[in-house]
Write an enzyme that holds these catalytic residues in place. Structure first.
Site, PDB file in Angstrom:
ATOM      1  N   GLY A   4      42.598  -2.126  -4.499  1.00 16.78           N
ATOM      2  CA  GLY A   4      43.617  -2.993  -3.897  1.00 16.78           C
ATOM      3  C   GLY A   4      43.797  -4.299  -4.652  1.00 16.78           C
ATOM      4  N   ARG A   8      46.407 -11.061   0.188  1.00 17.66           N
ATOM      5  CA  ARG A   8      46.135 -12.187   1.088  1.00 17.66           C
ATOM      6  C   ARG A   8      45.337 -13.305   0.413  1.00 17.66           C
ATOM      7  NH1 ARG A   8      44.036  -8.184   5.784  1.00 17.66           N
ATOM      8  NH2 ARG A   8      43.870  -6.839   3.963  1.00 17.66           N
ATOM      9  N   GLN A  67      43.221   4.970  -9.323  1.00 15.37           N
ATOM     10  CA  GLN A  67      44.318   5.115  -8.350  1.00 15.37           C
ATOM     11  C   GLN A  67      45.438   4.199  -8.863  1.00 15.37           C
ATOM     12  OE1 GLN A  67      43.697   3.199  -4.590  1.00 15.37           O
ATOM     13  NE2 GLN A  67      45.299   4.370  -3.532  1.00 15.37           N
ATOM     14  N   GLY A  72      47.381   2.931  -0.138  1.00 14.28           N
ATOM     15  CA  GLY A  72      46.558   2.893   1.064  1.00 14.28           C
ATOM     16  C   GLY A  72      45.191   3.530   0.870  1.00 14.28           C
ATOM     17  N   GLY A  95      35.145  -1.873  -0.922  1.00 14.48           N
ATOM     18  CA  GLY A  95      34.688  -2.747  -1.999  1.00 14.48           C
ATOM     19  C   GLY A  95      34.803  -4.228  -1.692  1.00 14.48           C
ATOM     20  N   GLU A 150      44.993   0.477  13.902  1.00 11.57           N
ATOM     21  CA  GLU A 150      45.076  -0.710  13.051  1.00 11.57           C
ATOM     22  C   GLU A 150      45.682  -1.873  13.847  1.00 11.57           C
ATOM     23  OE1 GLU A 150      43.842  -1.080   9.764  1.00 11.57           O
ATOM     24  OE2 GLU A 150      42.885   0.697  10.589  1.00 11.57           O
ATOM     25  N   ALA A 376      15.352 -44.287 -28.655  1.00 11.98           N
ATOM     26  CA  ALA A 376      16.671 -44.289 -28.009  1.00 11.98           C
ATOM     27  C   ALA A 376      17.774 -44.169 -29.047  1.00 11.98           C
ATOM     28  CB  ALA A 376      16.851 -45.582 -27.222  1.00 11.98           C
TER      29      ALA A 376
HETATM   30  C1  UD1 Z   1      40.600  -1.588   6.433  1.00 12.21           C
HETATM   31  C2  UD1 Z   1      40.766  -0.575   7.564  1.00 12.21           C
HETATM   32  C3  UD1 Z   1      40.480  -1.280   8.902  1.00 12.21           C
HETATM   33  C4  UD1 Z   1      39.100  -1.883   8.875  1.00 12.21           C
HETATM   34  C5  UD1 Z   1      38.920  -2.815   7.665  1.00 12.21           C
HETATM   35  C6  UD1 Z   1      37.472  -3.199   7.542  1.00 12.21           C
HETATM   36  C7  UD1 Z   1      42.487   0.951   6.766  1.00 12.21           C
HETATM   37  C8  UD1 Z   1      43.904   1.391   6.898  1.00 12.21           C
HETATM   38  N1  UD1 Z   1      42.100  -0.054   7.555  1.00 12.21           N
HETATM   39  O1  UD1 Z   1      41.609  -2.586   6.618  1.00 12.21           O
HETATM   40  O2  UD1 Z   1      40.553  -0.344   9.958  1.00 12.21           O
HETATM   41  O3  UD1 Z   1      38.865  -2.584  10.076  1.00 12.21           O
HETATM   42  O4  UD1 Z   1      39.288  -2.135   6.451  1.00 12.21           O
HETATM   43  O5  UD1 Z   1      37.282  -4.141   6.528  1.00 12.21           O
HETATM   44  O6  UD1 Z   1      41.755   1.528   5.985  1.00 12.21           O
HETATM   45  N2  UD1 Z   1      41.987  -0.035  -1.304  1.00 12.21           N
HETATM   46  C9  UD1 Z   1      42.149   0.884  -2.322  1.00 12.21           C
HETATM   47  N3  UD1 Z   1      43.367   1.478  -2.488  1.00 12.21           N
HETATM   48  C10 UD1 Z   1      44.426   1.217  -1.669  1.00 12.21           C
HETATM   49  C11 UD1 Z   1      44.238   0.293  -0.620  1.00 12.21           C
HETATM   50  C12 UD1 Z   1      43.016  -0.317  -0.459  1.00 12.21           C
HETATM   51  O7  UD1 Z   1      41.225   1.142  -3.087  1.00 12.21           O
HETATM   52  O8  UD1 Z   1      45.478   1.813  -1.887  1.00 12.21           O
HETATM   53  C13 UD1 Z   1      40.681  -0.699  -1.151  1.00 12.21           C
HETATM   54  C14 UD1 Z   1      40.768  -2.218  -1.207  1.00 12.21           C
HETATM   55  O9  UD1 Z   1      40.595  -2.677  -2.542  1.00 12.21           O
HETATM   56  C15 UD1 Z   1      39.621  -2.646  -0.302  1.00 12.21           C
HETATM   57  C16 UD1 Z   1      39.456  -1.498   0.668  1.00 12.21           C
HETATM   58  O10 UD1 Z   1      40.153  -0.386   0.115  1.00 12.21           O
HETATM   59  O11 UD1 Z   1      38.412  -2.816  -1.045  1.00 12.21           O
HETATM   60  C17 UD1 Z   1      40.027  -1.824   2.052  1.00 12.21           C
HETATM   61  O12 UD1 Z   1      41.408  -2.164   1.906  1.00 12.21           O
HETATM   62  P1  UD1 Z   1      42.059  -3.392   2.676  1.00 12.21           P
HETATM   63  O13 UD1 Z   1      43.464  -3.489   2.277  1.00 12.21           O
HETATM   64  O14 UD1 Z   1      41.208  -4.582   2.540  1.00 12.21           O
HETATM   65  O15 UD1 Z   1      41.967  -2.840   4.174  1.00 12.21           O
HETATM   66  P2  UD1 Z   1      41.953  -3.709   5.510  1.00 12.21           P
HETATM   67  O16 UD1 Z   1      43.332  -4.179   5.793  1.00 12.21           O
HETATM   68  O17 UD1 Z   1      40.897  -4.720   5.446  1.00 12.21           O
HETATM   69 CA    CA Z   2      39.580  -5.489   3.860  1.00 11.83          CA
END
Ligand code: UD1
Ligand code: CA
Length: 455
Positions: A4, A8, A67, A72, A95, A150, A376
């Site tokens: 990701g 934010r 990816q 997602g 991660g 969510e 010095a």
């Molecule tokens: C996600 C969960 C949420 C949970 C939260 C906990 C989903 C839809 N939601 O939300 O239920 O409470 O984590 O921290 O999973 N990532 C990828 N590829 C993508 C999207 C994300 O590798 O296409 C990775 C991001 O880099 C990150 C992790 O997945 O390390 C979680 O993604 P993030 O967007 O932070 O999910 P949250 O909105 O926090």
């Molecule tokens: Ca997260």
């Protein structure tokens, strides 16, 4: 999952490379993962700035899955299917949640195997659950899960639920991939949510269970700068508590920044506003005064580091005294009981046992013996504009104040260098070298000058 962007955070740097406790988010998660399974069984799913993320953690020996489009968390796992196909079970870690412990991961896996579940998720009760997915249990007393909802899709009643989805899962691989195609993007983010697998698998009559951790801090995700700073604070507070329990005094720990891998021996006292970073090791019974910053350095027992010192890649032997305001750059090796004082900069030098350089001095590329006094304002002129040269100062030498030593040059054992000398030639043992013009004194000159000025 580390593909990701981390929108934010509003950053050029990919989210998982942001640091807490002196290490990237992803490095923390990989460290926990590789204590549960060997690195060759760990796959980091990367995407946004993949090259940068890969090179930051390549040394850990884990594998990578690309990816290229981030659609997602569900999509991330779809992309990883070829890498995972040969396994029976897969542990999925987020991660961006760096406080997860190997113990919790192992317990989650064991619970999953015990329950013979298709999907097992880790949950936690949070006082402030906003932003997280909420766990909908079949009934409050059983581990069975109905769905994960969510934040953006949750009803106001569901938003009252404090049990959150931590973003850590175990899946039975065959069940996961025989149903993952049922995920859809019909949600506010238009993404494939891995969390929807709970409902998908339940509808396929596959067991989905949840295990709650008691330690809710370990599941916190770093999605915003504020969350990043709070997690950093928690990690550092734990580090201070660990050090204090091992016999280190830390006054005002909230002001100190001590990285996770730092080691400090008992009876050392750390004053407020000190930073000890990287792979630093500090001996016993040292005192580190306020505003000093120590990185990747090794400090022996009983060393006093006065206020405002900056050390990087330095070695300081027992009972030495530094500062205030000494700057020890990489390769500085300060001997037992030696003194380095105010506004002294050192780089790539050995300063022998009991030697002193107390004021306003630059010592670079120098080998300085024991019992040497550096006056010095002494400067080793180590750079000729193209190359660096070495200054050798043997045991017992006295260098008078304001001397310049033009390297390569050697000052022999027991020799004296007169103050304000510019030394361009070697000085033999026990000699006195004077490298300055003689003083001229003109008797009465000032009085005569004044008299001449009178009208
Ligand atoms: C996600 C969960 C949420 C949970 C939260 C906990 C989903 C839809 N939601 O939300 O239920 O409470 O984590 O921290 O999973 N990532 C990828 N590829 C993508 C999207 C994300 O590798 O296409 C990775 C991001 O880099 C990150 C992790 O997945 O390390 C979680 O993604 P993030 O967007 O932070 O999910 P949250 O909105 O926090
Ligand atoms: Ca997260």
């Amino acid at each position: 999952m580390a593909a990701g962007k981390g929108s934010r955070l509003k950053s050029q740097l990919p989210k998982v490379l942001h640091e807490v406790g002196g290490k990237s988010l992803l490095a923390h998660v990989i460290a926990a993962a590789t204590r549960v399974v060997p690195p060759q069984d760990v796959f980091a799913i990367i995407g946004h700035e993949a090259g940068r993320v890969r090179s930051a953690v390549a040394h850990t020996g884990v594998n990578f899955v690309l990816q290229s489009e981030q659609r997602g968390t569900g999509h991330a796992i779809m992309v990883a299917q070829p890498a995972l196909a040969a396994y029976d079970h897969v542990i999925v870690l987020s991660g961006d949640a760096p406080q997860i412990t190997p113990q919790t991961i192992a317990q989650l896996l064991n619970f999953h195997l015990d329950q013979q579940a298709a999907m097992t998720l880790l949950s936690a009760d949070l006082d402030h659950p906003t932003g997280y997915g909420r766990v909908l249990r079949k009934n409050p007393r059983s581990a069975g899960v109905q769905a994960i909802v969510e934040e953006k899709s949750a009803t106001s009643t569901q938003k009252q639920i404090h049990e959150i989805n931590a973003g850590f899962y175990v899946f039975a691989v065959p069940q996961l991939f025989s149903h993952i195609k049922k995920l859809s993007t019909a949600n506010p983010h238009a993404e494939y949510y891995l969390t929807d697998m709970a409902q998908v698998l339940r509808q396929a009559r596959q067991p989905v269970v949840v295990r709650k951790t008691e330690n809710s801090a370990e599941v916190l995700g770093a999605n915003t700068r504020a969350e990043l700073s709070f997690i950093d604070y928690q990690i550092r507070m734990r580090k201070c508590e660990q050090l204090m329990s091992e016999g280190v005094t830390i006054f005002y720990p909230v002001t100190c920044v001590i990285d996770n891998d730092v080691e400090i021996a008992p009876d050392t006292v750390i004053e407020p506003f000190v930073q000890i970073l990287g792979n630093s090791r500090i001996g016993a019974a040292c005192r580190i005064r306020s505003y000093s910053v120590i990185r990747d350095s090794e400090i022996g027992d009983g060393v006093l580091i006065r206020n405002g010192c900056v050390l990087e890649g330095a070695r300081v032997e027992r009972n030495a005294v530094l500062g205030p305001y000494s700057h020890l750059r990489p390769g500085s090796d300060i001997g037992e009981g030696a003194h380095v004082g105010n506004f002294v900069e050192t780089k790539k030098i050995k300063l022998g046992k009991g030697s002193k350089a107390n004021h306003l001095t630059y010592l670079g590329d120098a080998e300085i013996g024991a019992g040497v006094n550096i006056g010095a304002g002494t400067i080793t002129c180590n750079y000729d504009g193209a190359q660096k040269h070495t200054t050798i100062i043997e045991d017992g030498v006295f260098i008078g104040s304001d001397s310049t030593l033009v390297a390569p040059v050697r000052v022999g054992k027991g020799a004296y260098v007169a103050a304000a000398s510019c030394i361009t030639e070697d000085v033999p043992e026990d000699a006195l070298a004077i490298g300055r013009s003689r003083q001229i004194t003109k008797e009465s000159w000032a009085r005569e000058k004044r008299a001449a000025r009178k009208p």
